[in-house]
Design an enzyme around this catalytic site. Structure first.
Site, mmCIF file in Angstrom:
data_model
loop_
_atom_site.group_PDB
_atom_site.id
_atom_site.type_symbol
_atom_site.label_atom_id
_atom_site.label_comp_id
_atom_site.label_asym_id
_atom_site.label_seq_id
_atom_site.Cartn_x
_atom_site.Cartn_y
_atom_site.Cartn_z
ATOM 1 N N TYR A 72 4.051 -42.718 -38.917
ATOM 2 C CA TYR A 72 3.047 -42.129 -38.033
ATOM 3 C C TYR A 72 1.727 -43.520 -37.664
ATOM 4 O O TYR A 72 1.337 -43.279 -36.686
ATOM 5 C CB TYR A 72 2.619 -40.813 -38.024
ATOM 6 N N VAL A 108 3.215 -36.635 -27.506
ATOM 7 C CA VAL A 108 1.944 -36.412 -28.485
ATOM 8 C C VAL A 108 1.071 -37.730 -28.396
ATOM 9 O O VAL A 108 0.128 -37.840 -29.050
ATOM 10 C CB VAL A 108 2.397 -36.571 -29.912
ATOM 11 N N ASP A 109 1.296 -38.575 -27.267
ATOM 12 C CA ASP A 109 0.809 -39.671 -27.318
ATOM 13 C C ASP A 109 -0.757 -39.777 -26.379
ATOM 14 O O ASP A 109 -1.449 -40.819 -26.340
ATOM 15 C CB ASP A 109 1.683 -40.632 -26.539
ATOM 16 N N HIS A 124 3.495 -30.144 -28.365
ATOM 17 C CA HIS A 124 3.843 -30.591 -29.644
ATOM 18 C C HIS A 124 2.710 -31.360 -30.170
ATOM 19 O O HIS A 124 3.012 -32.025 -31.119
ATOM 20 C CB HIS A 124 5.048 -31.412 -29.667
ATOM 21 N N CYS A 132 -4.860 -30.723 -42.183
ATOM 22 C CA CYS A 132 -4.490 -30.436 -43.646
ATOM 23 C C CYS A 132 -3.046 -29.985 -43.647
ATOM 24 O O CYS A 132 -2.771 -28.882 -42.951
ATOM 25 C CB CYS A 132 -5.469 -29.778 -44.515
ATOM 26 N N CYS A 152 -7.130 -34.280 -48.051
ATOM 27 C CA CYS A 152 -7.984 -33.114 -47.523
ATOM 28 C C CYS A 152 -9.392 -33.090 -48.261
ATOM 29 O O CYS A 152 -9.254 -32.794 -49.422
ATOM 30 C CB CYS A 152 -7.259 -31.724 -47.408
ATOM 31 N N CYS A 155 -9.640 -29.517 -49.813
ATOM 32 C CA CYS A 155 -8.666 -28.650 -50.718
ATOM 33 C C CYS A 155 -7.847 -29.800 -51.564
ATOM 34 O O CYS A 155 -7.395 -29.482 -52.565
ATOM 35 C CB CYS A 155 -7.692 -27.637 -50.206
#
Ligand code: NAD
Length: 250
Positions: A72, A108-109, A124, A132, A152, A155
């Site tokens: 990614y 998603v761009d 999407h 997280c 994260c 947490c």
């Protein structure tokens, strides 16, 4: 081979000119001409040996979070070096033309927003947002940790991109908005999507059932092609600017 302008039937332009409520669904194909590979295009370089359809899954992230995060990061870099193309720009012209215009994207761009589209439903998610993996909460600001993937701050779980992976549910609000627009549109235009990834793939068929005219723009045949009211084969970046000029000029 027919020039792009000859591929668009005159009666289709007439329908587009006299319609008021238009929905557009885009997929990875509209960004291909910006240099963002679709999931079904062969990848090059480092990532050529990996199948994107296998990497974009919760299972892949669970098995190897670093691999998926790195992939990614590579895609984020590629996208951040890309610019909207004439196909994205033509959709801005169409948004400005129609009283009711909804752009639903599986991408998603963020290239539609960069082009200037304002009514975008991201089904999407968006690759530039991080969340997280345990709490689902969005992380704002710069991520401080150097780990890959980062943890994260709340947490300690792995962070992940805020995108919908294969096998995950779509964001409810976005899906509801998309279904609402599809249920009342007169025209539905499907651009650069394989019509294979559910539930987005169902949208043009819902529009057809509701009596909308459905136009597909794609260089390849898809499951929608035989059922679409019109199917124009070609690249979005060639066809959409011609279509937009013909529809918007008085
Ligand atoms: P897909 O990879 O399954 O299909 C892409 C489609 O685009 C194909 O049907 C192909 O024929 C068509 N296409 C290729 N070049 C084109 C062009 N120049 N003009 C018009 N059409 C062209 O993509 P999908 O249907 O969007 O679904 C796969 C998933 O991949 C989605 O969930 C999406 O989120 C994700 N994805 C997004 C991006 C992005 O944000 N740019 C890129 C790759 C994958």
């Amino acid at each position: 081979m027919a020039a792009p302008v000859d591929k668009i039937p005159v009666e289709l332009i007439e329908i587009l000119r006299t319609s008021h409520r238009v929905v557009v669904l885009t997929g990875a194909g509209i960004s291909a001409e910006s240099g963002v590979p679709t999931f079904r295009q062969a990848q090059t370089g480092l990532w050529a040996q990996f199948d994107p359809l296998q990497l974009a899954t919760p299972g892949a992230f669970q098995n190897d979070p670093k691999l998926v995060w790195d992939w990614y990061s590579w895609r984020r870099k590629l996208i951040s070096e890309s610019q909207p193309n004439p196909g994205h720009n033509a959709l801005v012209d169409l948004e400005n033309h129609y009283p009711e215009f909804t752009l639903i994207t599986q991408n998603v761009d963020g290239l539609h927003q960069m082009a200037g589209s304002t009514q975008v439903i991201e089904l999407h998610g968006n690759i530039f947002r991080t969340k997280c993996s345990r709490e689902n909460r969005l992380i704002s600001g710069k991520i401080q940790t150097a780990e890959t993937p980062p943890f994260c701050p709340n947490c300690g779980a792995n962070l992940r991109p805020d995108v919908v992976w294969f096998g995950e549910s779509l964001p409810e609000d976005e899906l509801d908005q998309a279904l609402g627009a599809v249920s009342t549109c007169q025209v539905f235009i499907s651009i650069g999507t394989s019509t294979l990834v559910e539930p987005a793939a169902a949208l043009p068929f819902i529009a057809l059932r509701n009596g909308a005219m459905v136009l597909e723009i794609n260089p390849q045949i898809t499951p929608l092609t035989p059922q679409a009211s019109y199917s124009v084969q070609g690249n979005a970046g060639d066809l959409l600017p011609i279509l937009a000029v013909q529809v918007t000029s008085s």
